[in-house]
Structure formats: C-alpha cells, structure tokens
Design an enzyme around this catalytic site. Sequence first.
Site, PDB file in Angstrom:
ATOM      1  N   ASN A  74      12.914   9.682   5.497  1.00 38.18           N
ATOM      2  CA  ASN A  74      12.313   8.380   5.881  1.00 38.18           C
ATOM      3  C   ASN A  74      13.345   7.585   5.958  1.00 38.18           C
ATOM      4  O   ASN A  74      13.382   7.123   7.605  1.00 38.18           O
ATOM      5  CB  ASN A  74      11.330   7.582   5.396  1.00 38.18           C
ATOM      6  CG  ASN A  74      11.289   6.693   5.374  1.00 38.18           C
ATOM      7  OD1 ASN A  74       9.879   7.230   7.198  1.00 38.18           O
ATOM      8  ND2 ASN A  74      10.869   5.315   5.242  1.00 38.18           N
ATOM      9  N   ASP A 120      10.276  13.061  -0.194  1.00 35.29           N
ATOM     10  CA  ASP A 120       9.744  11.005  -0.194  1.00 35.29           C
ATOM     11  C   ASP A 120       8.896  10.256   1.216  1.00 35.29           C
ATOM     12  O   ASP A 120       9.408  10.622   2.174  1.00 35.29           O
ATOM     13  CB  ASP A 120      11.098  10.332  -0.793  1.00 35.29           C
ATOM     14  CG  ASP A 120      10.796   8.979  -0.828  1.00 35.29           C
ATOM     15  OD1 ASP A 120      10.076   8.757  -1.958  1.00 35.29           O
ATOM     16  OD2 ASP A 120      11.472   8.403  -0.869  1.00 35.29           O
ATOM     17  N   GLU A 150       5.237  13.588  -0.820  1.00 34.27           N
ATOM     18  CA  GLU A 150       4.659  12.185  -1.763  1.00 34.27           C
ATOM     19  C   GLU A 150       3.666  11.584  -0.557  1.00 34.27           C
ATOM     20  O   GLU A 150       4.274  10.791   0.335  1.00 34.27           O
ATOM     21  CB  GLU A 150       6.191  10.786  -1.915  1.00 34.27           C
ATOM     22  CG  GLU A 150       5.070  10.196  -2.736  1.00 34.27           C
ATOM     23  CD  GLU A 150       6.318   8.748  -2.642  1.00 34.27           C
ATOM     24  OE1 GLU A 150       5.648   7.818  -3.790  1.00 34.27           O
ATOM     25  OE2 GLU A 150       6.795   8.584  -2.132  1.00 34.27           O
TER      26      GLU A 150
END
Length: 549
Positions: free
Chosen positions: A155, A247, A282
């Site tokens: 990200n 993530d 996640e």
Amino acid sequence: MIKKLIAIAMAAALSACAFSACSSGNDNPSASSQQSKASGTVQPQKAVQSTDNYRNFYQIFVYSFCDSNGDDVGDIPGIVSKLDYLNDGDPEKGDDLGIDGIWLTPIAKSVSYHKYSVEDYCSIDEEFGTMEDFEKLIAECKKRGINVITDLVVNHSSNRHEWFVKACEEINQGNPDGYAKYYHIVKEDDKTTGDKYYPIQGTDYYYEANFSDTMPELNLSNPDVRAEIKKIMKFWLDKGVAGFRLDAIKYYDTGGDDGKDFCKWITDTAHELKKDSYIIGENYSGTGQISDWYSTGIDSQFNFPMSSAIGDYVNTTRTRNVKKLYSTMQSWQKNIRSKNKNAIDSPFLSNHDMARSAAYLVGNLESEKLAAMLYMLSPGTPYIYYGEELGMLGSDKDNDGTYRLPMPWEGDEWDKILIPNTSVESAEDYIVTTVKDAQKDENSLFKTYQQLIKLKLQNPEIARGTITKVIETGENYAAGYVIEYDGKKVVIFCNADKTESFSGEISKSDCGYSGIAGQVTARSAGDSEQAKLEGSTLTVPPMTAVILR
Ligand code: CA
Ligand code: CA
C-alpha cells in the site's frame, strides 16, 4: 454434579441430504469395527500433515521472537533455532506445538523495528539476518511440513525507498513523469478529501501518506508499479514462500476506485506465478466489507469481527452461548462462500496491533482454553499470535510495547528483547509461564493448543468442510454443528457450561456419526471427565468439546 437430560430439538436440516453420505454415515463398516462399545468411542484417525492451504498458522513478530546473536533483537536464525518447538516434523508425537504455517511480519530492509516501511522489497534487513538465513529457514520449514508466508506491504513504501527518492528528484527537476507516477503526488488543488498529504521540500507538490510521513502511498493503478510488484512476488515465491499476507488492503484505493481492482490483480498474479499460492488480506473492517472483498477472489481474510476483546469468540466465553456462535459461524461461511466459493475464513483472537487475548480474558486459564477451543475448531485457517499459547498478557496504554513483548523461552535471557521507545522495562509482569514450563505442565494452555491442532490433523473435515447443520439442544450453552467434506461428516459438540454436565440425544442418522473420536476440555486436568455416548445419548462434561465421527 447435576446432570440434565434434555430432548434434543434438531435445528432444521439445512440441505444436509443433498450429500450422499447423509443417511449412510453411521453405517460406515470400518468405523463401527473400530468402535469400543463400552464408552461409545471410535479409534481416532491418524494425524496427517496438511498439503493444501488449510493450516494452523502461527504469527511471528520477528523482532520479538528469538535473538540468536545477543544484540537483543529477534532474528531469522533465532526462529530457525526454535522450529522444533513449533513443529518437529512428526504430527503424531513430540513436545512441539504442531503448527503447520508461519506468518512472518516484514523482514525486508527498513529503518523501523517493525519493518512495515520497506526500503528494498527483495532483501533481508541486516538486523534480522541474511538471505542465506532465510533460505535455511525455508528449507528447515519444508522438512517439517510448515508453509511460510511473508508480509507484503505494498500500500505504501518507505520514504527511503529509491523509487520515492527518485520521485522527489524528478519533481525537483520539473520532470515528474517516471517514478513520480509511482506515488500519489499532486498539487494543492488535486488533493483528494479524506487523505493526508505532506509537502515535497522546495516544490509546490504534495505526496499522499495516510499512515505516516515516512510511508508514502504507492499508485497501485500504475502498470509500472504493478510490474515491480509482480517481480517482488516472483522473487519470494521462487525463494519458497507459500504466499503472502497482504498488509492494509482496505487502503488500496487509488483515486476513483476502492482498491478491489488491485486486490483482484495481486491475487490473480500470485496464482498465475504459483497456482496453489495462498493470499490472505488484512482488511481491518466489519463483516460487510470483509464479505464484499471476497468477491475479488482473495483466498482468505482475517476474521476481525470475531476477534479481539469484543468479538464473538471471547464474547462466547462470557455468555457461554455456543448455539449463537455456531449459527453465526454457519451464516458467515455461507456469506463468504457466496462471494468466493473457495473462501478460507481466518479466525484468530489477537495480533500485533491488539491487546493480548489473555489480557482481555483477565488471565483466566479456563476462559483462555475455551476461547482457544472455539476458534481453533472453527472451519478455515486459524492464526495463533506468538505467545498466545502461553497466555502472555499485555494490554497497557503503551500499546505496542506490551502487544509485542519477547517470547519467554526459559530462564530470563529473552527479557532483554524490548521494542524501541517503549516505557516497558521488563516483560516479567506480563509473563505467566515460559515455553519450557508450559511443555512440562499437563494443565497448560500450550497443551490445549497442542491437542486442538492434533484433533484438526486427525479430522481434516473441520478446517475444510461446510457447516450443514447447527445442532440445538434447547440450551444456549450446549450446541454443536455438523461439518461435511469430501462425503464425510464430523460433529463438533460443545458444552460451555462452567459447572454442569450435559446429556442429550444426538441423532446418529441425522448427524452421520458412529462415536466419539476425540475430546478437549477447558477445565483443569484434575477436574476432567470423559464424555460418554450410550446409544445416541451423549454426555459431555462442563467446558468440554467432543468430536464425533
Ligand atoms: Ca539478533
Ligand atoms: Ca510433533
């Protein structure tokens, strides 16, 4: 002890008879020949190593797990030295926990101790070891049947990553067409609302960075960025990882879209690079959003709504309402599989961003064991946060300092490993037992986890199956479910009452079982009694779950 005899009101059979094994399950000749008539038990099946992605995972926060060289920082050789504790390679015996999957928090070069700001994606941070150490870890895990997945943090990168350094150079040179397009770099008027921006020194440009100014967010819709990420994934898959923990997927949004397009791309790309690779995201959100994101084809997502101090598992240790829990589990499974027929739910109690589960169970061993029984016996791939099996505490205001305490092996050498800038000077107050002591104690939480994992390996249907029926008894604290896989049925039945035994009829023909194949109790060893099956009358001691097959 007061025994209750309650007529079992079966929950409406939910299309159970679409399965051919439905009516013949209790006539299985091999099962009945093994049946011991005295107690209604059947011989447990052999524990078999998993070869697919349905596993019992263990999350290792690398900094805090085991230091091999005395610099007070956990490292990869430290993990290698403790593999025999995690899994000695024999699923039938040993002092090991028995896990068969490891999630490693980030290991690539980063100045942060947690390493969620990555400077070089295809490297090992010097603090944690070398690439040779990592290769050795993979080889040793292979020998033991353990799949290793690594954290993939795309990200954002670190602001020290060469892409971002070059992006800033381009902006300064007035030529923002290459690496500058790897990030969300805009002028004042083009900032999107709800996002955080930081200025690029000496220019009138800003970069988007919602987590921290050191974590600029990547432009995940740029094909050049995707090509880089594909190279990174290939690099680690070639090293032998089984997949990735993605993530912060809910922050994948790039301008106009919500990020699902990138999530689908990264999952498809992983599967294209390695057909059976495993992707878990996640998505720190509620049920609606997690369910929605299964439509991207992602293999798995952490079940946040059922985790933590207020989630369904811990809540059930207070209410004892297993009937409600099992209904929730059934409808959740149905929900996510309607979005992705191969969805693998990932139940867990806590992780490195949360208070320790034993802390919110106020250090009550029976509650900790019951919580473990509830999530470990759920379908899917559970995640155990390192030290959870030892009842490690930690919920103070200095969050990360107490969520990420050192793993207590034996003696007190490990107590030097404390994360930087924490006010915690010693882990002593948060440690209730060491690994060495837990392995010797028949009543330890560790032993309960060990037993649960073995039951899962003996009964592969539990992880992989479809919940076809919730068994109701008229009491909230005593309920069960039928789970079906590959034409076979298994029943998980739990009496969550604290003190009272439960007796009732569990129809053999409806539930398709022959006898008791295993049991696990949350009560301390001195109090434990055996569950019994007489005819189809099942008697289950308090705080005990039985497996029927
Ligand atoms: Ca070290
Ligand atoms: Ca073993």
